[in-house]
Design a protein around this motif. Structure first.
Motif, mmCIF file in Angstrom:
data_model
loop_
_atom_site.group_PDB
_atom_site.id
_atom_site.type_symbol
_atom_site.label_atom_id
_atom_site.label_comp_id
_atom_site.label_asym_id
_atom_site.label_seq_id
_atom_site.Cartn_x
_atom_site.Cartn_y
_atom_site.Cartn_z
ATOM 1 N N SER A 82 -2.363 9.079 3.374
ATOM 2 C CA SER A 82 -2.193 8.564 2.024
ATOM 3 C C SER A 82 -1.180 9.396 1.236
ATOM 4 O O SER A 82 -0.387 8.861 0.472
ATOM 5 C CB SER A 82 -3.538 8.549 1.316
ATOM 6 N N ALA A 85 2.256 8.467 2.320
ATOM 7 C CA ALA A 85 2.598 7.153 1.775
ATOM 8 C C ALA A 85 3.004 7.275 0.308
ATOM 9 O O ALA A 85 3.938 6.617 -0.144
ATOM 10 C CB ALA A 85 1.413 6.207 1.925
ATOM 11 N N LEU A 86 2.309 8.136 -0.402
ATOM 12 C CA LEU A 86 2.658 8.342 -1.808
ATOM 13 C C LEU A 86 4.054 8.924 -1.955
ATOM 14 O O LEU A 86 4.804 8.540 -2.858
ATOM 15 C CB LEU A 86 1.631 9.265 -2.475
ATOM 16 N N LEU A 91 6.454 6.072 -1.308
ATOM 17 C CA LEU A 91 6.449 5.135 -2.428
ATOM 18 C C LEU A 91 7.182 5.728 -3.631
ATOM 19 O O LEU A 91 8.001 5.059 -4.263
ATOM 20 C CB LEU A 91 5.007 4.786 -2.814
ATOM 21 N N SER A 92 6.892 6.990 -3.924
ATOM 22 C CA SER A 92 7.550 7.632 -5.065
ATOM 23 C C SER A 92 9.052 7.708 -4.853
ATOM 24 O O SER A 92 9.835 7.504 -5.786
ATOM 25 C CB SER A 92 6.984 9.040 -5.277
ATOM 26 N N LEU A 108 10.935 5.708 -3.196
ATOM 27 C CA LEU A 108 11.562 4.388 -3.334
ATOM 28 C C LEU A 108 11.419 3.820 -4.742
ATOM 29 O O LEU A 108 12.122 2.869 -5.095
ATOM 30 C CB LEU A 108 10.942 3.407 -2.329
ATOM 31 N N ALA A 109 10.541 4.397 -5.537
ATOM 32 C CA ALA A 109 10.242 3.841 -6.860
ATOM 33 C C ALA A 109 11.231 4.322 -7.910
ATOM 34 O O ALA A 109 10.842 4.760 -8.993
ATOM 35 C CB ALA A 109 8.816 4.186 -7.264
ATOM 36 N N LEU A 127 9.889 3.668 7.044
ATOM 37 C CA LEU A 127 9.649 2.411 6.334
ATOM 38 C C LEU A 127 8.582 1.592 7.054
ATOM 39 O O LEU A 127 7.678 1.037 6.414
ATOM 40 C CB LEU A 127 10.953 1.608 6.243
ATOM 41 N N ARG A 128 8.682 1.553 8.369
ATOM 42 C CA ARG A 128 7.687 0.816 9.146
ATOM 43 C C ARG A 128 6.293 1.424 8.952
ATOM 44 O O ARG A 128 5.305 0.706 8.771
ATOM 45 C CB ARG A 128 8.060 0.850 10.624
ATOM 46 N N MET A 175 4.853 0.312 5.703
ATOM 47 C CA MET A 175 4.387 -1.068 5.727
ATOM 48 C C MET A 175 3.091 -1.189 6.517
ATOM 49 O O MET A 175 2.191 -1.948 6.133
ATOM 50 C CB MET A 175 5.472 -1.965 6.317
ATOM 51 N N LEU A 176 2.980 -0.439 7.600
ATOM 52 C CA LEU A 176 1.729 -0.460 8.356
ATOM 53 C C LEU A 176 0.586 0.104 7.517
ATOM 54 O O LEU A 176 -0.530 -0.409 7.543
ATOM 55 C CB LEU A 176 1.879 0.354 9.646
ATOM 56 N N PHE A 177 0.879 1.147 6.797
ATOM 57 C CA PHE A 177 -0.146 1.752 5.937
ATOM 58 C C PHE A 177 -0.660 0.739 4.927
ATOM 59 O O PHE A 177 -1.869 0.596 4.733
ATOM 60 C CB PHE A 177 0.450 2.965 5.222
ATOM 61 N N LEU A 178 0.261 0.025 4.297
ATOM 62 C CA LEU A 178 -0.148 -0.951 3.294
ATOM 63 C C LEU A 178 -0.861 -2.132 3.944
ATOM 64 O O LEU A 178 -1.870 -2.628 3.422
ATOM 65 C CB LEU A 178 1.083 -1.454 2.529
ATOM 66 N N ALA A 179 -0.375 -2.558 5.097
ATOM 67 C CA ALA A 179 -0.987 -3.710 5.756
ATOM 68 C C ALA A 179 -2.393 -3.392 6.243
ATOM 69 O O ALA A 179 -3.275 -4.247 6.226
ATOM 70 C CB ALA A 179 -0.117 -4.152 6.928
ATOM 71 N N LEU A 218 10.734 -2.771 -7.788
ATOM 72 C CA LEU A 218 10.639 -1.433 -8.378
ATOM 73 C C LEU A 218 9.360 -1.285 -9.189
ATOM 74 O O LEU A 218 8.724 -0.228 -9.151
ATOM 75 C CB LEU A 218 11.850 -1.161 -9.279
ATOM 76 N N LEU A 277 6.576 -0.883 -6.654
ATOM 77 C CA LEU A 277 6.638 0.436 -6.025
ATOM 78 C C LEU A 277 6.176 1.516 -6.997
ATOM 79 O O LEU A 277 5.393 2.402 -6.646
ATOM 80 C CB LEU A 277 8.074 0.733 -5.565
ATOM 81 N N SER A 278 6.641 1.445 -8.223
ATOM 82 C CA SER A 278 6.239 2.445 -9.222
ATOM 83 C C SER A 278 4.743 2.390 -9.477
ATOM 84 O O SER A 278 4.094 3.426 -9.633
ATOM 85 C CB SER A 278 6.993 2.213 -10.539
ATOM 86 N N ALA A 293 3.002 4.087 -6.705
ATOM 87 C CA ALA A 293 3.422 5.473 -6.446
ATOM 88 C C ALA A 293 2.674 6.468 -7.324
ATOM 89 O O ALA A 293 3.264 7.366 -7.909
ATOM 90 C CB ALA A 293 4.930 5.610 -6.656
ATOM 91 N N LEU A 315 -2.798 3.907 -6.486
ATOM 92 C CA LEU A 315 -2.830 3.492 -5.079
ATOM 93 C C LEU A 315 -4.268 3.412 -4.589
ATOM 94 O O LEU A 315 -4.666 2.454 -3.916
ATOM 95 C CB LEU A 315 -2.028 4.478 -4.227
ATOM 96 N N ARG A 342 -6.125 -0.008 -3.275
ATOM 97 C CA ARG A 342 -6.698 -0.094 -1.929
ATOM 98 C C ARG A 342 -8.180 -0.430 -2.012
ATOM 99 O O ARG A 342 -8.722 -1.181 -1.195
ATOM 100 C CB ARG A 342 -6.498 1.221 -1.189
ATOM 101 N N LEU A 361 1.688 -7.880 -2.791
ATOM 102 C CA LEU A 361 1.885 -6.892 -1.731
ATOM 103 C C LEU A 361 2.732 -7.485 -0.607
ATOM 104 O O LEU A 361 3.649 -6.836 -0.088
ATOM 105 C CB LEU A 361 0.529 -6.439 -1.181
ATOM 106 N N MET A 416 6.452 -6.287 0.834
ATOM 107 C CA MET A 416 6.744 -5.997 2.235
ATOM 108 C C MET A 416 7.882 -6.874 2.746
ATOM 109 O O MET A 416 8.743 -6.413 3.500
ATOM 110 C CB MET A 416 5.484 -6.184 3.072
ATOM 111 N N LEU A 447 9.153 -3.393 13.889
ATOM 112 C CA LEU A 447 8.315 -3.377 12.695
ATOM 113 C C LEU A 447 7.335 -4.552 12.727
ATOM 114 O O LEU A 447 6.121 -4.387 12.567
ATOM 115 C CB LEU A 447 9.233 -3.479 11.471
ATOM 116 N N LEU A 471 3.170 -4.747 13.274
ATOM 117 C CA LEU A 471 2.344 -5.416 12.266
ATOM 118 C C LEU A 471 1.513 -6.523 12.906
ATOM 119 O O LEU A 471 0.372 -6.757 12.512
ATOM 120 C CB LEU A 471 3.229 -6.003 11.164
#
Lengths: 110, 110
Positions: free
Chosen positions: A3, A6-7, A10-11, A13-14, A80-81, A84-88, B7, B10-11, B14, B19, B23, B80, B84, B102, B106
């Motif tokens: 986690s 992932a943060l 995310l940060s 990319l944000a 990146l993958r 996405m896996l983490f979120l999925a 954005l 993502l923000s 993040a 998060l 979840r 979400l 993705m 990827l 998934l």
DNA sequence: TTCATACATCGGCAATTATCGATGGATTGA
DNA sequence: TCAATCCATCGATAATTGCCGATGTATGAA
């Protein structure tokens, strides 16, 4: 992917500058772009962009390689993958049927 | 999904509190959780968590529903999925082969 | 109606982030 | 060797974010 990691991703990319730079690098795979090219595209000063770049590198999203006196930056798709896996996974573990339409759309997007 | 919207999403994600809350809501689909339950789980004060929740709602990640005097919060999986897809598109448009592993991972994650 | 509950919003303060110009180290070319 | 280029790091400042307590609003219960 943990986690906390992932943060970090995310940060990283944000932020408009960083998201734009990362997308630019993905599109320029596998050649990558020099830091200077990214600076020019960003419209920011060299130092400001450098700090943004450091955040992308720190999150593992960008891999720098030395070439002469300049640095070539390349996108790291694996991170990146992983994101996405983490979120999925949240969807899957909760309820698999939530994940199905997601994967379905992703499958025919490529 | 537009870049600005991505954005925002993502923000919104993040931040550890947000998060975690998102979840938690995904896992509690389709029942959702009351704001109070989320506050308790967060360990923050009610007002602090309320501002975080507003950010999630603003990004479209959480859909609130009134139920009596409490608010039931539900995760919006579509947003979400859109995020993705947005991220995956960068890979596909640049180089389709970057996207294949990827999607492969998934697919068998669910 | 009156009180209690559930939640949002306001105001203020501390911490973090984004930005810049300036400086410094490494590499290349003259 | 010397100057120029490429990029990272430093120091300062302004803006943003995160947090809290206090207040406000709406709903349900007595």
């Amino acid at each position: 992917m943990k986690s906390t990691s992932a943060l970090d991703v995310l940060s990283a990319l944000a932020h408009p500058t960083r998201l734009d730079a990362f997308r630019r690098l993905v599109r320029s795979e596998p050649d990558g772009l020099s830091t200077g090219q990214l600076v020019d595209a960003s419209g920011l000063t060299q130092s400001t962009f450098s700090s943004h770049l450091a955040i992308l590198v720190g999150a593992g999203l960008v891999l720098p390689e030395k070439r002469g006196r300049q640095m070539i930056q390349r996108a790291n798709i694996e991170v990146l993958r992983d994101l996405m896996l983490f979120l999925a996974k949240d969807c899957c573990e909760g309820r698999a049927e939530l994940c199905e339409p997601l994967v379905a759309e992703l499958s025919h997007c490529c």
